[in-house]
Every structure is written in structure tokens, then in C-alpha cells.
Design an enzyme around this catalytic site. Sequence first.
Site, mmCIF file in Angstrom:
data_model
loop_
_atom_site.group_PDB
_atom_site.id
_atom_site.type_symbol
_atom_site.label_atom_id
_atom_site.label_comp_id
_atom_site.label_asym_id
_atom_site.label_seq_id
_atom_site.Cartn_x
_atom_site.Cartn_y
_atom_site.Cartn_z
ATOM 1 N N SER A 19 8.860 -14.374 -2.714
ATOM 2 C CA SER A 19 10.047 -15.158 -2.336
ATOM 3 C C SER A 19 10.090 -16.504 -3.059
ATOM 4 O O SER A 19 9.085 -17.216 -3.147
ATOM 5 C CB SER A 19 10.058 -15.390 -0.826
ATOM 6 N N SER A 21 12.198 -18.785 -1.960
ATOM 7 C CA SER A 21 12.750 -19.721 -0.976
ATOM 8 C C SER A 21 11.836 -20.930 -0.728
ATOM 9 O O SER A 21 12.338 -22.055 -0.637
ATOM 10 C CB SER A 21 13.040 -18.995 0.336
ATOM 11 N N LYS A 70 16.168 -7.788 7.943
ATOM 12 C CA LYS A 70 17.539 -8.309 8.060
ATOM 13 C C LYS A 70 18.384 -7.602 9.136
ATOM 14 O O LYS A 70 19.270 -8.220 9.723
ATOM 15 C CB LYS A 70 18.259 -8.238 6.715
ATOM 16 N N GLY A 133 24.303 -0.819 -1.195
ATOM 17 C CA GLY A 133 23.194 -1.198 -0.320
ATOM 18 C C GLY A 133 23.540 -2.406 0.531
ATOM 19 O O GLY A 133 24.711 -2.707 0.782
ATOM 20 N N LEU A 229 24.165 -9.708 -9.281
ATOM 21 C CA LEU A 229 23.408 -10.401 -8.231
ATOM 22 C C LEU A 229 21.961 -10.662 -8.655
ATOM 23 O O LEU A 229 21.271 -11.490 -8.067
ATOM 24 C CB LEU A 229 23.418 -9.601 -6.925
ATOM 25 N N TYR A 231 18.932 -12.238 -10.622
ATOM 26 C CA TYR A 231 18.771 -13.544 -11.256
ATOM 27 C C TYR A 231 17.602 -13.587 -12.244
ATOM 28 O O TYR A 231 17.391 -14.596 -12.900
ATOM 29 C CB TYR A 231 18.640 -14.676 -10.220
HETATM 30 P P1 NAP Z 1 19.392 -2.110 -1.464
HETATM 31 O O1 NAP Z 1 19.871 -2.272 -0.072
HETATM 32 O O2 NAP Z 1 18.157 -1.327 -1.743
HETATM 33 O O3 NAP Z 1 20.614 -1.445 -2.286
HETATM 34 C C1 NAP Z 1 20.494 -1.110 -3.656
HETATM 35 C C2 NAP Z 1 21.704 -0.279 -4.084
HETATM 36 O O4 NAP Z 1 21.541 -0.003 -5.487
HETATM 37 C C3 NAP Z 1 21.834 1.070 -3.373
HETATM 38 O O5 NAP Z 1 23.184 1.384 -3.223
HETATM 39 C C4 NAP Z 1 21.168 2.023 -4.381
HETATM 40 O O6 NAP Z 1 21.689 3.320 -4.355
HETATM 41 C C5 NAP Z 1 21.594 1.412 -5.694
HETATM 42 N N1 NAP Z 1 20.689 1.779 -6.767
HETATM 43 C C6 NAP Z 1 19.360 1.555 -6.823
HETATM 44 N N2 NAP Z 1 18.863 2.041 -7.976
HETATM 45 C C7 NAP Z 1 19.901 2.614 -8.642
HETATM 46 C C8 NAP Z 1 20.033 3.293 -9.880
HETATM 47 N N3 NAP Z 1 18.973 3.509 -10.674
HETATM 48 N N4 NAP Z 1 21.255 3.733 -10.242
HETATM 49 C C9 NAP Z 1 22.319 3.531 -9.446
HETATM 50 N N5 NAP Z 1 22.265 2.903 -8.259
HETATM 51 C C10 NAP Z 1 21.071 2.439 -7.875
HETATM 52 O O7 NAP Z 1 19.154 -3.521 -2.160
HETATM 53 P P2 NAP Z 1 19.962 -4.880 -1.879
HETATM 54 O O8 NAP Z 1 19.265 -5.665 -0.849
HETATM 55 O O9 NAP Z 1 21.390 -4.523 -1.693
HETATM 56 O O10 NAP Z 1 19.731 -5.676 -3.261
HETATM 57 C C11 NAP Z 1 20.327 -5.202 -4.443
HETATM 58 C C12 NAP Z 1 20.135 -6.206 -5.581
HETATM 59 O O11 NAP Z 1 20.774 -7.439 -5.256
HETATM 60 C C13 NAP Z 1 18.678 -6.552 -5.877
HETATM 61 O O12 NAP Z 1 18.528 -6.653 -7.272
HETATM 62 C C14 NAP Z 1 18.507 -7.913 -5.225
HETATM 63 O O13 NAP Z 1 17.515 -8.690 -5.877
HETATM 64 C C15 NAP Z 1 19.883 -8.512 -5.461
HETATM 65 N N6 NAP Z 1 20.203 -9.587 -4.487
HETATM 66 C C16 NAP Z 1 20.398 -10.843 -4.973
HETATM 67 C C17 NAP Z 1 20.716 -11.869 -4.089
HETATM 68 C C18 NAP Z 1 20.927 -13.254 -4.637
HETATM 69 O O14 NAP Z 1 20.870 -14.216 -3.853
HETATM 70 N N7 NAP Z 1 21.223 -13.428 -5.904
HETATM 71 C C19 NAP Z 1 20.845 -11.603 -2.727
HETATM 72 C C20 NAP Z 1 20.651 -10.289 -2.259
HETATM 73 C C21 NAP Z 1 20.326 -9.286 -3.169
HETATM 74 P P3 NAP Z 1 21.269 4.401 -3.227
HETATM 75 O O15 NAP Z 1 21.924 3.904 -1.983
HETATM 76 O O16 NAP Z 1 21.850 5.660 -3.714
HETATM 77 O O17 NAP Z 1 19.773 4.366 -3.160
#
Ligand code: NAP
Length: 289
Positions: A19, A21, A70, A133, A229, A231
Site C-alpha cells: 500500500s 497510503s 471493502k 470488477g 486506473l 498508476y
Molecule cells: P477486480 O475487482 O479484480 O476487477 C478486475 C476486472 O478486470 C474484472 O472485471 C476482471 O475480469 C478484469 N480482468 C482482469 N484481468 C483481465 C484480462 N486479462 N483481460 C480482461 N479483463 C480482465 O479489481 P479492481 O479492484 O476493480 O481493480 C482493477 C484495477 O484498478 C487494478 O489495476 C487496480 O490497481 C486499479 N485501481 C486503481 C485505483 C486508483 O486509485 N488509481 C483504485 C482502485 C483500483 P473478470 O471479472 O472476468 O475476472
Amino acid sequence: MITGTTKLLGVMGYPVEHSLSPVMHNAALTQMNLDFAYLPFPIAPVNLEIAIAGFATMGIVGLSVTIPHKQAIMTLLDHISDLALGVGAVNTVTRQNHQWVGTNTDVEGFISPLQTTYQRDWSDARALIIGNGGAARAVVVGCNQLGIKKIDVVGRNIFKLKEFREGWGNSSFAEHLQVHNWDGLPELLPHANLLVNTTPVGMHPHVDVSPLSNDDIGLVAKDTVAYDLIYTPSPTKFLSDAQTAGIVAIDGLEMLVQQGVAALKIWLERDDIPVDVMRKALRQRLFGK
Ligand code: NAP
């Protein structure tokens, strides 16, 4: 300096070692010269309930909540904001009058750059969200807050997509939202004004992959805003390809910073958060500059 009166904040996740944070929040607290400390707390899911009880006993001021807590934490809180209920996840909790109050600041973090640096009238825009997700749910709520009336979500698993769509029930978002499988991309891409990658595809260390092919990028209109999203790295391949095609690109760092700023405002009950210091601390940690 830690003293006998130091107040406590922290981030709770499992694992939590990665993290950023603590870096960002302690930089802000130091700059503000406050008698606070922000610590990482690795809490295994099986210990969540007992940890929450312990934090209450310790008089902790507030916590950031990250994966995998969460959703699970929602059943342990006394009050949850409508926003967090809409997203279906809590990322920030605070102790207020001996009660746990939960909210979600990811939405504010996500929309912040779209309301400032990249501000426009979003009410006539169409959003295309890649991935379905947890983060995609915050992005859907954020798009709705921006006034976007047409939101398309593309995913790879039709069952999860249907579940995602049904998860909104009869909420006000539902009427604006359509889900599509990956094959729908060529038809959707030319109409997107805001294109958001919410998948981890392209995240360090897999920096050479993108959710979109070069052919896909070729279908995106030049005045579209591409938003990842992720970074790290910055830019991702997705954003780099978009920039090469002349498309404006936003990475996930500002979302990370702004969700943290929003959380600090809640915990400290003040608005003068040193956002530049937080951004600089993160950049220093991530990129050494
Ligand atoms: P999550 O709940 O695991 O969701 C990931 C999503 O991506 C799911 O829909 C998954 O599909 C899809 N996915 C994963 N691998 C894939 C692939 N190879 N091809 C196509 N789709 C794929 O994760 P999350 O919490 O939403 O986070 C997602 C991203 O956002 C991460 O990179 C995280 O670091 C980033 N994020 C950034 C911030 C920020 O403050 N900048 C905040 C939150 C999250 P399935 O459902 O089919 O498995």
C-alpha cells in the site's frame, strides 16, 4: 514525533505491505504538523470482526479499507453513506460518536481530474468502461455523478457481466448502463467520449500488454479522453498507444491522490489538505522523482 497524545489512522488490508497510503498520508500529516500517525494493518479476513472491535477500543480516528475487506466490512459498520451503498464497497471508515461510519472516496478520486484539468460538459458524453470488477463499480457511480447518460461496460465473462448489470437493481444508474462482451468493442469504441480501463491489464510487471489492440485504438475518436486506473507504470501501454494516436490520456495516480485527500478531509474535519505534498510523496516513492 510519536508522543503520548499521538492519534492513530491507518490502512487495513491483506496483504497491505504494497500500500502507498502510508507514504501519502504521513507526508500530509507531517506537512500539516499534526500529532497523528498513519500505519499499515495487515488483517486476515478471519480476524476482521475482532480487529474492528480492537480499533474501536484503541480510539482510532479512521481507517482506509482495501482488498479484501471493502465489501466484508459493510456488515460491521453502524452507518454507511448512500454513495458507498451505491458502489457496494467501503474504502474509508471513521469513528464518530463511538460509531463506525463508512463511505467510499474512490468515486471522488476518479471524477476529480474530469472536473478539473479535463473538465467539460459530460452530460452529453458516452462512457465506455473496460472491466467489471470493484473499481468499475466506482467508475459507473462516478460517471453517473458527472451526468453521463450512456455508460457501456465491456467484460470478458458474460456471467459476471450479467451479475454486474443486475447488481444495480432499479437504481438511477441502471437505466444508463449496458453491458457487452469483448466482441462489442469495435462497435462501441468510435462512440466513446470517455474510455476507462478498470482491468489490471498492463499493470507492473506486465507492462507490455494492453486491453486494447492497435486496431482498437485506431477506432477511438481523437477527442476522446483515455483514462487508466493503473498508476504504475505511467503511462501504461494503453495510455501510451492512446497518446501516440493523439488522444488525451489520464493515469490512475490522481485518482489515488484525490481519494486520499477526500479521506483526510473526513478524518481531520478540515479542507486544507496539502495535495501537492501527497502527490509528490507518491511520485517520489513510485518513480524516484
Ligand atoms: P477486480 O475487482 O479484480 O476487477 C478486475 C476486472 O478486470 C474484472 O472485471 C476482471 O475480469 C478484469 N480482468 C482482469 N484481468 C483481465 C484480462 N486479462 N483481460 C480482461 N479483463 C480482465 O479489481 P479492481 O479492484 O476493480 O481493480 C482493477 C484495477 O484498478 C487494478 O489495476 C487496480 O490497481 C486499479 N485501481 C486503481 C485505483 C486508483 O486509485 N488509481 C483504485 C482502485 C483500483 P473478470 O471479472 O472476468 O475476472
